[in-house]
Structures are given as structure tokens and as C-alpha cells.
Design a protein around this motif. Structure first.
Motif, mmCIF file in Angstrom:
data_model
loop_
_atom_site.group_PDB
_atom_site.id
_atom_site.type_symbol
_atom_site.label_atom_id
_atom_site.label_comp_id
_atom_site.label_asym_id
_atom_site.label_seq_id
_atom_site.Cartn_x
_atom_site.Cartn_y
_atom_site.Cartn_z
ATOM 1 N N HIS A 140 0.865 -1.180 0.000
ATOM 2 C CA HIS A 140 0.000 0.000 0.000
ATOM 3 C C HIS A 140 0.901 1.230 0.000
ATOM 4 C CE1 HIS A 140 -3.673 -2.327 0.927
ATOM 5 N NE2 HIS A 140 -2.815 -3.122 1.535
ATOM 6 N N VAL A 141 0.719 2.103 -0.987
ATOM 7 C CA VAL A 141 1.642 3.219 -1.162
ATOM 8 C C VAL A 141 0.911 4.440 -1.715
ATOM 9 C CG1 VAL A 141 2.307 2.470 -3.488
ATOM 10 C CG2 VAL A 141 3.912 3.806 -2.131
ATOM 11 N N ALA A 142 1.352 5.621 -1.284
ATOM 12 C CA ALA A 142 0.794 6.871 -1.796
ATOM 13 C C ALA A 142 1.150 7.047 -3.268
ATOM 14 C CB ALA A 142 1.322 8.049 -0.990
ATOM 15 N N HIS A 177 2.910 10.284 2.463
ATOM 16 C CA HIS A 177 3.728 9.066 2.517
ATOM 17 C C HIS A 177 3.226 8.082 3.583
ATOM 18 C CE1 HIS A 177 7.124 6.365 2.612
ATOM 19 N NE2 HIS A 177 7.430 6.723 3.847
ATOM 20 N N LEU A 178 3.146 8.516 4.832
ATOM 21 C CA LEU A 178 2.679 7.656 5.928
ATOM 22 C C LEU A 178 1.204 7.946 6.213
ATOM 23 C CD1 LEU A 178 5.749 7.616 8.331
ATOM 24 C CD2 LEU A 178 4.517 5.601 7.563
ATOM 25 N N PHE A 179 0.368 7.725 5.211
ATOM 26 C CA PHE A 179 -1.025 8.166 5.307
ATOM 27 C C PHE A 179 -1.863 7.366 6.293
ATOM 28 C CE2 PHE A 179 -0.939 5.217 1.665
ATOM 29 C CZ PHE A 179 -1.983 4.351 1.980
ATOM 30 N N THR A 180 -1.390 6.201 6.733
ATOM 31 C CA THR A 180 -2.169 5.424 7.709
ATOM 32 C C THR A 180 -1.922 5.874 9.145
ATOM 33 O OG1 THR A 180 -0.459 3.718 7.901
ATOM 34 C CG2 THR A 180 -2.193 3.365 6.239
ATOM 35 N N ASP A 181 -0.972 6.763 9.357
ATOM 36 C CA ASP A 181 -0.598 7.172 10.712
ATOM 37 C C ASP A 181 -1.371 8.426 11.124
ATOM 38 O OD1 ASP A 181 0.691 8.181 13.036
ATOM 39 O OD2 ASP A 181 2.531 7.130 12.479
ATOM 40 N N HIS A 187 -1.328 11.961 7.313
ATOM 41 C CA HIS A 187 -2.529 11.130 7.486
ATOM 42 C C HIS A 187 -3.641 11.517 6.521
ATOM 43 C CE1 HIS A 187 -5.472 8.606 9.331
ATOM 44 N NE2 HIS A 187 -6.219 9.617 9.720
ATOM 45 N N ASP A 188 -4.229 10.486 5.915
ATOM 46 C CA ASP A 188 -5.384 10.636 5.036
ATOM 47 C C ASP A 188 -6.400 9.595 5.484
ATOM 48 O OD1 ASP A 188 -7.202 10.101 2.810
ATOM 49 O OD2 ASP A 188 -5.879 11.360 1.594
ATOM 50 N N ASP A 193 -8.489 4.160 5.775
ATOM 51 C CA ASP A 193 -9.595 3.211 5.956
ATOM 52 C C ASP A 193 -9.634 2.193 4.821
ATOM 53 O OD1 ASP A 193 -10.350 4.421 8.295
ATOM 54 O OD2 ASP A 193 -12.016 5.550 7.425
ATOM 55 N N MET A 194 -9.425 2.670 3.603
ATOM 56 C CA MET A 194 -9.443 1.779 2.448
ATOM 57 C C MET A 194 -8.277 0.782 2.520
ATOM 58 S SD MET A 194 -9.390 2.812 -1.604
ATOM 59 C CE MET A 194 -10.627 4.082 -1.236
#
Length: 209
Positions: A140-142, A177-181, A187-188, A193-194
């Protein structure tokens, strides 16, 4: 990139416990990593979160990279291998965030009993002689990601396939870059969530294999 795997019920009706070794990013073992581990545990997985920085954490990526460079990559890998050793007979799923993903990839490619590899925001180069037996891999990557540019990811995908891995790449347009954090500016929430929904589905399939 990548194909679609069969659902868990199509593979086998009996699930077996999945043990996940989850490696932190260059920021260190912060609360967000523990929260991610708890999310995975709530889905029925056993999760271990090694502290490769011995209690140190960083507030900025620059500070985190300074800690990483001070410890050194070889020592970080040694610590990661030591954390994996008592668990590897179970058939581990290696996972990690950014730097932790790079470390997880190195360990998974060297462990013939590895059950899977879940990469969040990070990859690593592959040895020329890397070879695995259809190792399930999900990234999973931006999109775009300054640390994982398109040319690199395309080459990485082809090398992983050549090594024998079964690879899926999921890209998230406009995310940091670290959108799950949730503790970082990257963070996004929607992308996170996806990503977690897809990742949990991936891990559920591995628990049936």
C-alpha cells in the motif's frame, strides 16, 4: 498491479492463527504502531511489535532518519532477525511501515517459512538471486510518493514477480507518505480506511492458507 486472489471460503473453511511481526517506521515504536497492532489483533491475529530503536522515538522524519543512521541498517536488521527467530517456525506474516516495510521485506525473502508480506509505505531492493515460492505480497503506497517513485515501484514489482512472489500493489492518489498514521501530517483518513480494509482481507486469506 497484481491479480485477485480467491476468497477465504473458496480456499478452505478452516482458518488457522496468523502470527504477524510488525515493524515500526523511522519514527520508532510510537502509539500509532501499537494502535495498528491492536487493530490487527481485533481481527483475530497474533501481533508482535519489536522495538528496533530501544525505546527511542522521533517527532520528525529527519530525527527518525538520524536515529536510523546512528544505529545503522545492519544492526537494525540484526535486531529484526533476533525478534523473528523465536517465532519463525510458525510461518510468520512480515509487515511494516515505511522503513519497517523495507526491513520486513528483507526478512520475508530470507525466510522459507514466511506466510506473507504486508508492506505499508515502504519497499526494499532485492538481491539478484532472490527466490520465493509464490510468497503473497501486498503493498500500500501513496501516489505519488517521494520515497517510492513510480519508476522504482515498477522495477520493484517486476523484480518481485521474477523472484516468484504473488504481488499486489495498491496506490492511493493524493495521500501523504505515511497516510495510515493518524499522528502525522501525512494522514489521510479515507485512504487509511481503504488500505486497512484491503489489508485485513489479505490477512484473512492468509489465515486460511
Amino acid at each position: 498491479m497484481g491479480g485477485t486472489r480467491s476468497s477465504c471460503k473458496e480456499v478452505t473453511p478452516v482458518a488457522s492463527p496468523t502470527t504477524i511481526l510488525l515493524f515500526h517506521s523511522a519514527y520508532g515504536l510510537r502509539p500509532a504502531v501499537h494502535a495498528a497492532a491492536d487493530r490487527l489483533r481485533a481481527a483475530g491475529h497474533e501481533v508482535h511489535v519489536p522495538d528496533l530503536y530501544d525505546g527511542r522515538t522521533a517527532d520528525t522524519v529527519e530525527d527518525g532518519m538520524a536515529i536510523k543512521d546512528e544505529i545503522g541498517r545492519e544492526e537494525l536488521l540484526r535486531r529484526a532477525i533476533a525478534a523473528a527467530a523465536p517465532l519463525s517456525e510458525r510461518g510468520l506474516v512480515y509487515a511494516g511501515f515505511s522503513l519497517g516495510g523495507s526491513i520486513a521485506q528483507n526478512l520475508a525473502l530470507g525466510d522459507e517459512k514466511a506466510r506473507g508480506l504486508l508492506l505499508l509505505h515502504g519497499t526494499s531492493d532485492l538481491p539478484e538471486d532472490a527466490a520465493v515460492d509464490e510468497l503473497p505480497v501486498q503493498l500500500h503506497v501513496a501516489d505519488p510518493d517521494p520515497f517510492e517513485p513510480h519508476d522504482w515501484l515498477n522495477a520493484w514489482y517486476l523484480r518481485m514477480q521474477r523472484a516468484g512472489a504473488d504481488v499486489e500493489v495498491h496506490r492511493y492518489a493524493g495521500a501523504g507518505h505515511l497516510f495510515t498514521d493518524p499522528e502525522l501530517p501525512d494522514h489521510d483518513a479515507e485512504a487509511a480506511d481503504m488500505a486497512w480494509k484491503v489489508a485485513l482481507g489479505f490477512l484473512e486469506e492468509l489465515s486460511c492458507s
